[in-house]
Design an enzyme around this catalytic site. Structure first.
Site, PDB file in Angstrom:
ATOM      1  N   TYR A  80      52.174 108.541  27.686  1.00 37.81           N
ATOM      2  CA  TYR A  80      52.459 107.540  26.670  1.00 37.81           C
ATOM      3  C   TYR A  80      52.563 106.166  27.333  1.00 37.81           C
ATOM      4  CZ  TYR A  80      54.117 110.430  22.667  1.00 37.81           C
ATOM      5  OH  TYR A  80      54.245 111.254  21.586  1.00 37.81           O
ATOM      6  N   GLU A 126      61.197 110.287  21.746  1.00 32.67           N
ATOM      7  CA  GLU A 126      62.645 110.238  21.966  1.00 32.67           C
ATOM      8  C   GLU A 126      63.004 109.034  22.833  1.00 32.67           C
ATOM      9  OE1 GLU A 126      61.289 113.319  20.372  1.00 32.67           O
ATOM     10  OE2 GLU A 126      61.315 113.920  22.463  1.00 32.67           O
ATOM     11  N   ASN A 184      51.023 107.704  16.621  1.00 33.85           N
ATOM     12  CA  ASN A 184      51.537 109.021  16.984  1.00 33.85           C
ATOM     13  C   ASN A 184      52.229 109.670  15.796  1.00 33.85           C
ATOM     14  OD1 ASN A 184      52.175 111.126  18.952  1.00 33.85           O
ATOM     15  ND2 ASN A 184      54.283 110.519  18.565  1.00 33.85           N
ATOM     16  N   GLU A 185      51.765 110.848  15.439  1.00 38.92           N
ATOM     17  CA  GLU A 185      52.346 111.599  14.322  1.00 38.92           C
ATOM     18  C   GLU A 185      52.576 110.680  13.126  1.00 38.92           C
ATOM     19  OE1 GLU A 185      55.837 113.536  15.923  1.00 38.92           O
ATOM     20  OE2 GLU A 185      54.663 115.233  16.608  1.00 38.92           O
ATOM     21  N   GLU A 265      50.574 118.665  21.568  1.00 42.43           N
ATOM     22  CA  GLU A 265      51.950 118.794  22.044  1.00 42.43           C
ATOM     23  C   GLU A 265      52.367 120.240  21.858  1.00 42.43           C
ATOM     24  OE1 GLU A 265      54.782 116.141  20.230  1.00 42.43           O
ATOM     25  OE2 GLU A 265      53.884 114.346  21.105  1.00 42.43           O
ATOM     26  N   TYR A 332      64.231 118.514  29.378  1.00 42.93           N
ATOM     27  CA  TYR A 332      63.387 119.142  28.358  1.00 42.93           C
ATOM     28  C   TYR A 332      63.179 120.642  28.588  1.00 42.93           C
ATOM     29  CZ  TYR A 332      60.386 118.267  24.324  1.00 42.93           C
ATOM     30  OH  TYR A 332      59.880 118.212  23.053  1.00 42.93           O
TER      31      TYR A 332
END
Ligand SMILES: *[C@@H]1O[C@H](CO)[C@@H](O)[C@H](O)[C@H]1NC(C)=O
Ligand SMILES: *[C@@H]1O[C@H](CO)[C@@H](O)[C@H](O)[C@H]1NC(C)=O
Ligand SMILES: *[C@@H]1O[C@H](CO)[C@@H](O)[C@H](O)[C@H]1NC(C)=O
Ligand SMILES: *[C@@H]1O[C@H](CO)[C@@H](O)[C@H](O)[C@H]1NC(C)=O
Ligand SMILES: *[C@@H]1O[C@H](CO)[C@@H](O)[C@H](O)[C@H]1NC(C)=O
Length: 644
Positions: A80, A126, A184-185, A265, A332
């Site tokens: 990203y 996030e 994104n999304e 993803e 994560y």
């Protein structure tokens, strides 16, 4: 005349096209809609990729992590670009040090890894405000992620800087970027503004040319795919281990009847919020689902392959039923830990990949060494209010009403709001933000004595007492802007008004605080006498107080984990590097990752702590050789909090 010019242009164009072909040789990357796959240099190609965020990893470790990803059998990494990381202040661009995107691309290329670039402008991740710069919020009613002209102008200005920078790195230009994601999304966002997506498509094509595959990524529902996809942008899906792989790819097929199957993803783990339990995703489920997808011939990007750390103030937050900030660690539960260490999950993933492509020979690089430097005693520097000449050299802004962080043009960290008590308050008197406008936490003192705190959505009232004319201070913490959903216009500071008893408080002095600037310049260590034995300080009465200490050098600069047992909540710097927030009373994260390159092996290491609520009687911190991210011990949740 006109005809003649056109003719010359046409000839030149044809010449350039031929020349381009010769230079590029067979270097091509595209989508093959007949064979349902990507094609690289004329041959069918499938990527097995992992996500890694350069903004979450110390630049001294970029190469180490990329080599480990390569050795795990990946041929591609997905990254990203966080807009606010590069343009934190409008029209001031930073691509140096840990923001040197081109150095990262170069290291990936040297390692033999292709790159999938997710260029935003919005990234979610996030990350603070999903990567959008907070200065966008200076316009009162800006509609983010839409055709709002002010938003589009800011996006155009940014992409006019970013995209020309990455163009030479496209695969067909001898670089390693094989494809570029737009937004994104987007389908998860309520606006569903096709005009915005068309505008982005035009910008990306204008700056990057016609060859590079552009794509979108969306959650695995019809609504999300419908609002997130656009003709000319290849539609891909994202999903984790609990989704039926066949059904998920059938959905992608409804929107892209031909071309490669892509999960952009595939969730190897999940994120943590303060006050909730540590997320874990079973390694066998991860390897089983990966196997299933690869067996179908799908392209897969594992999100995350290494999560890394939300250093400084870069964590995001969610706001569904209430505000929930993301913790500092972005471990994560990924195949590589926050500190880049290989896990069993990584070995299982590599075993699956081995069944589909040759994995590089040779052993997996070892974990970087960790060291338990032990205990360091800290001493008190002073409370925030006593340090304003250092921390706010420009002094306060005077305002009859409250101003937000954005209005003050301070976007991250902490600000101090000061006024006086309008009358005698001999009895405890309620202090309230009627519109729940504490964004996000306020530490309240009267004449420098801590009286308590207010917290967005959870602690909406506290009692204050004092004499008329006493100084009322509220240190307000921005805990990270919302990064997902409809509430991303997340202004910080004190919003609306504050009411004390029957008085609305007015006549504020508002101090911007440049803690990071002061600490990067060496404060407080540069001002403190050296070799002084630690002073015995009286136990603090609580409230925002700075502490300092020194970790003596021992010849090593290995990774370590900082534990603040008995401390409440705050922020830590070592040698001027902001390691992030700690909050052991909420958990689950108990230790902060300290990358080895932050430490000096020869000079005293300068530790600075801003404790917001109250330090232990003997203020000590401990450097350990392993992390602790999953403890819920000692968690004290404010009443009325509903766990989601
Ligand atoms: C990428 O690496 C290859 C060799 O592996 C090299 O030929 C090429 O020039 C590199 N590309 C860039 C943009 O540095
Ligand atoms: C996934 O869905 C397909 C088609 O609906 C079904 O045949 C298959 O059994 C499901 N797989 C699993 C693991 O549930
Ligand atoms: C504030 O003080 C009053 C009177 O002492 C008490 O009843 C009330 O519970 C206190 N409220 C809070 C939030 O502490
Ligand atoms: C810590 O601060 C002291 C005093 O300013 C300075 O001499 C020293 O170089 C600093 N240590 C590091 C590692 O920067
Ligand atoms: C927490 O994680 C450590 C290893 O990281 C593990 O040994 C321990 O069992 C875990 N504890 C809980 C409560 O899950």
């Amino acid at each position: 005349m006109t005809v003649k010019i056109l003719f010359i242009l046409a000839v030149n164009f044809a010449f350039l096209a031929v020349k381009g072909n010769l230079v590029n040789g067979d270097r091509t990357f595209s989508i093959d809609y007949d064979r349902d796959c990507f094609v690289k240099d004329g041959r069918p190609f499938r990527y097995i990729s992992g996500s890694i965020h350069y903004s979450r990893i110390h630049p001294g470790y970029w190469k180490d992590r990329l080599v480990k990803m390569y050795m795990a059998g990946l041929n591609t990494v997905q990254i990203y670009v966080p807009w606010n990381f590069h343009e934190a202040v409008q029209r001031s661009y930073d691509f140096t040090g840990g923001r040197d995107l081109e150095r990262f691309l170069d290291l990936a290329n040297q390692t033999g890894l292709l790159v999938i670039l997710r260029a935003g402008p919005y990234i979610c991740a996030e990350w603070e405000m999903g990567g959008l710069p907070a200065w966008l919020l200076q316009k009162p009613n800006i509609l983010l992620r839409s055709s709002d002209p002010d938003y589009l102008q800011a996006v155009s200005d940014w992409l006019a800087v970013l995209l020309p920078k990455v163009k030479p790195w496209l695969y067909t230009n001898q670089g390693n970027i094989i494809s570029v994601q737009v937004e994104n999304e987007y389908g998860s966002y309520y606006a569903c503004d096709y005009g915005y997506m068309r505008y982005l498509r035009k910008l990306f094509r204008f700056f990057l040319g016609d060859d590079v595959p552009l794509f979108t990524t969306d959650g695995n529902t019809d609504r999300e795919m419908t609002c997130g996809s656009l003709q000319g942008l290849f539609a891909t899906v994202d999903f984790g281990t609990d989704t039926n792989v066949t059904t998920a790819f059938q959905r992608q097929r409804r929107f892209e009847p031909r071309g490669p199957l892509v999960n952009s993803e595939f969730y190897t783990g999940w994120l943590d919020h303060w006050g909730e339990s540590h997320a874990q995703v079973d390694q066998w489920k991860v390897s089983r689902t990966l196997l299933e997808m690869l067996a179908l011939g799908a392209n897969v990007n594992m999100y995350m392959f290494e999560g890394g750390t939300n250093f400084g103030y870069w964590n995001g937050a969610d706001h569904d039923t209430r505000f929930r900030a993301v913790v500092t660690s972005y471990d994560y539960d990924a195949p590589l830990t926050e500190a880049g260490d290989p896990t069993e999950k990584l070995l299982l993933v590599r075993d699956v990949i081995k069944q589909f492509r040759d994995v590089p020979a040779g052993p997996m690089p070892l974990a970087t060494p960790k060291f338990a430097y032990g205990l360091v005693t800290l001493r008190k520097v002073g409370n925030i209010a006593s340090l304003l000449t250092v921390l706010s050299p420009q002094g306060p802004v005077k305002s009859p009403h409250l101003l937000t962080f954005e209005e003050m043009k301070q976007y991250y960290g902490y600000m101090l709001y000061r006024t006086t008590l309008p009358r005698e308050l001999l009895e405890p008197t309620p202090l309230i933000s009627p519109l729940n406008g504490i964004h996000d936490r306020a530490y309240v003192s009267v004449n420098g004595v801590f009286q308590g705190l207010l917290e967005r959505d959870t602690i909406l009232v506290m009692n204050v007492s004092g004499r008329q004319g006493d100084t009322l201070d509220l240190l307000v913490e921005n805990m990270g802007r919302v990064n997902f959903g409809s509430k991303i216009n997340d202004r910080k500071g004190l919003l609306g008004s504050l009411v004390l008893g029957r008085d609305e408080l007015t006549d504020w002095e508002i101090y911007s605080l440049d803690l990071d600037g002061a600490i990067a310049d060496g404060w407080p260590h540069s001002e403190a006498p050296w070799g002084l034995s630690v002073q015995q300080t009286e136990p603090s009465a609580g409230g925002p107080v700075f502490y300092m200490g020194t970790l003596q050098p021992n010849g090593l600069s290995w990774d370590t984990f900082l534990k603040l047992r008995g401390w409440s909540k705050g922020q830590v710097w070592i040698n001027g590097v902001n390691l992030g927030r700690y909050w052991p009373t909420r958990g689950p994260q108990q230790t902060l990752y300290v990358p080895g390159p932050v430490l000096s092996s020869t000079r005293p290491n300068n530790i600075t702590v801003l404790e917001l609520e109250g330090a232990p009687d003997r203020p000590m911190v401990r450097f350990m050789d392993r992390p602790q991210l999953n403890s819920t011990a000692g968690r004290s949740e404010p009443q009325g909090v509903r766990r989601v």
